[in-house]
Design an enzyme around this catalytic site. Sequence first.
Site, PDB file in Angstrom:
ATOM      1  CD  GLU A 140      64.099  33.741  17.996  1.00  0.00           C
ATOM      2  OE1 GLU A 140      63.387  34.015  17.000  1.00  0.00           O
ATOM      3  OE2 GLU A 140      65.376  33.418  17.447  1.00  0.00           O
ATOM      4  CG  ASP A 197      74.663  39.544  10.992  1.00  0.00           C
ATOM      5  OD1 ASP A 197      74.367  38.726  10.117  1.00  0.00           O
ATOM      6  OD2 ASP A 197      73.757  40.214  11.625  1.00  0.00           O
ATOM      7  CD1 TRP A 247      73.144  29.112   9.231  1.00  0.00           C
ATOM      8  CD2 TRP A 247      71.329  27.946   8.495  1.00  0.00           C
ATOM      9  NE1 TRP A 247      72.079  29.459   9.839  1.00  0.00           N
ATOM     10  CE2 TRP A 247      71.072  28.805   9.802  1.00  0.00           C
ATOM     11  CE3 TRP A 247      70.323  27.472   8.111  1.00  0.00           C
ATOM     12  CZ2 TRP A 247      69.666  28.826  10.334  1.00  0.00           C
ATOM     13  CZ3 TRP A 247      68.890  27.453   8.704  1.00  0.00           C
ATOM     14  CH2 TRP A 247      68.761  28.102   9.799  1.00  0.00           C
ATOM     15  CD  GLU A 281      72.003  32.098  12.301  1.00  0.00           C
ATOM     16  OE1 GLU A 281      71.034  31.759  12.294  1.00  0.00           O
ATOM     17  OE2 GLU A 281      72.866  30.988  12.113  1.00  0.00           O
ATOM     18  CD  GLU A 282      68.507  38.687   9.102  1.00  0.00           C
ATOM     19  OE1 GLU A 282      68.598  39.880   9.585  1.00  0.00           O
ATOM     20  OE2 GLU A 282      67.380  38.307   9.532  1.00  0.00           O
TER      21      GLU A 282
END
Length: 631
Positions: free
Chosen positions: A440, A212, A156, A215-216
Amino acid sequence: MHALSSLLLLGAYATQAVFGRPEDLHARREAAIIKRSVDSFIQTQTPISWERLLCNIGSDGCRAQGAASGVVVASPSKSNPDYWYTWTRDAALVLKGIAEAFTHDYNTTLQRQVQNFVGSQAKLQGVSNPVGDLSNGAGLGEVKFYVDLTKFTGEWGRPQRDGPPLRAIAMMTYARWLINNGYTSTARDIVWPVIKNDLTYTAQYWNQTGFDLWEEVQGSSFFTITASHRALIEGAVLAQSLGTSCTACSTVAPRILCFVQSFWNQNQGYVVSNINGGNYRNGRDANSLLASIHNFDAAVGCDANTFQPCSDKALSNHKSVVDSFRSIYTINRGIAQGHAVAVGRYSEDVYYNGNPWYLTTLAAAEQLYDSLIVWKQQGSITVTSLSLAFFRDLVPSVTTGTFSSSSSTYTAIINAVQTYADEFLAIIDSRKLPNGALPEQFDRNTGTPIAASDLTWSYSAFLTATARRAGKVPPSWSAATGNTLPNNCAAVAVAGTYATATNTNFPTSQTPGVPSSTTTGSTPTPTGCSEVLVTFNERASTQWGQNIKLVGNHPALGNWNPSNGILLSAAGYTSSDPLWSISVLLPAGQSIEYKYVNVQSDGSVRWESDPNRQFTVPSTCNEVVRGDNWR
Ligand SMILES: *[C@@H]1O[C@H](CO)[C@@H](O)[C@H](O)[C@H]1NC(C)=O
Ligand SMILES: *[C@@H]1O[C@H](CO)[C@@H](O)[C@H](O)[C@H]1NC(C)=O
């Protein structure tokens, strides 16, 4: 009689010709229609959003079977995508919303949720994971866990450093309620130990890169950094009202505020959301809209240093970010400038082909409702050259200046911003599922709801945006005590100590009450200099994979145990100046012995040669800098 009425009629025509041009009347009629339909959408959607949000929280939420008590599941979706985890960030933001709602309206269901959350997070803080564990705090930067509170070991984007400050913010909202209602000892004995770990983490790790909120990008994220600043300011004030202190909070917060300013692109008038990484993007990102709404403090007006929603910087940024989505989504085509469009994360997004999200579109609305609260509270609106373009989209004739509530410009702006904000909500109305469920994302071409179903954060975003629309002001985080830039902007990270919070049994029947006499009206006393900031600069040439740690004869220095020692930062390391550095708060007057150790990549430890280094922490407020060379 007849003559008089035709005179009145003539007057009416004349008035209309000057003030009521047909397009204005049309716009006003449109605004009234939007307002009515958004009013009715909110009335229907609010109970649905609460119900579906609470369904996603363990252990008894209707879609959260298997989740531990107090665990916020990101979404019940277990495949395509699998969101059956608890993310520290998402959970903290959801609880921040719950705690705020609870503060406005006492409600035992919400109180139980907050208490369960505190208990679950106390446990989670102690779960060692791929990022680390609680001994030096590093493990608090883990991103997500299984819903039964066990660690997730898959690959992750780790660490993510917004989790701890946001979680502290959520819990501090409840701690303040406890104090204000006469339960200071509960706040101090049960909630504070959990908060303290997160604040210590923030003060220690804020100046290191991480992923961030999407998550990238590995780098420094505006959202993370502004949350870090807020948490430490709020933490310093809360500590004092609990009769304790957070010296690391007050030492570090001003330095973070300096760093916050460096995300601003003055030429373009927007926040570059990711720096120290992510340079392949243009920087316009809903990251900054979320930063603004989650740091809203009506008591500090339109302050730009803390990026308040109505500051000229944040409004210029709002326009820039919203405009970046106008041409890229099919569903936004044909919508004129100055009218709301669907908002995504950032224009280069490719996740699910890159779509608008509910929570980012709602954030665009919330920032505007926040602004309306402040303008009405201060009875004026200031338009600067920086915010002029934002205002001109809505009221084309506006100029720079300050417009008081008695002016027609003020009224025109208030009405236009209200309608603009309502239009974002109307988009959510048109893109929700027929039963009111909010996933989402919604498709950029067709508008169809897609991706993770029942995203908890989507419901929370709806509830906070509409609370602001209803004029509900979030509790102040004391931004006014920390919105001035210090003279010294050098980065300082303070290492601290961590401990598992074990007492999580809240007393029953904590109903609204009055503050206990000891806290009523008492002004917090300055903490003086019981602790002194000591910076250790060690020059040590190291190989890739080796780390320098500090160990010594004090708990803050790991009590001579290298595994509990403090990791120094190599942020200033160059081949010509091999600097390792860390700051620690140590008790004034304390006699300290210490050494540095070199921890090899295989975990083995090399100690410096004897004797131990030693010095006495002075009893003055002045910072101390130790300059050492490896021996
Ligand atoms: C508390 O608030 C929630 C969410 O609005 C609501 O569903 C619930 O009925 C309320 N409970 C009580 C006891 O008022
Ligand atoms: C650390 O802080 C300094 C000073 O504000 C800043 O220049 C630097 O980019 C920061 N680095 C990280 C990773 O936060």
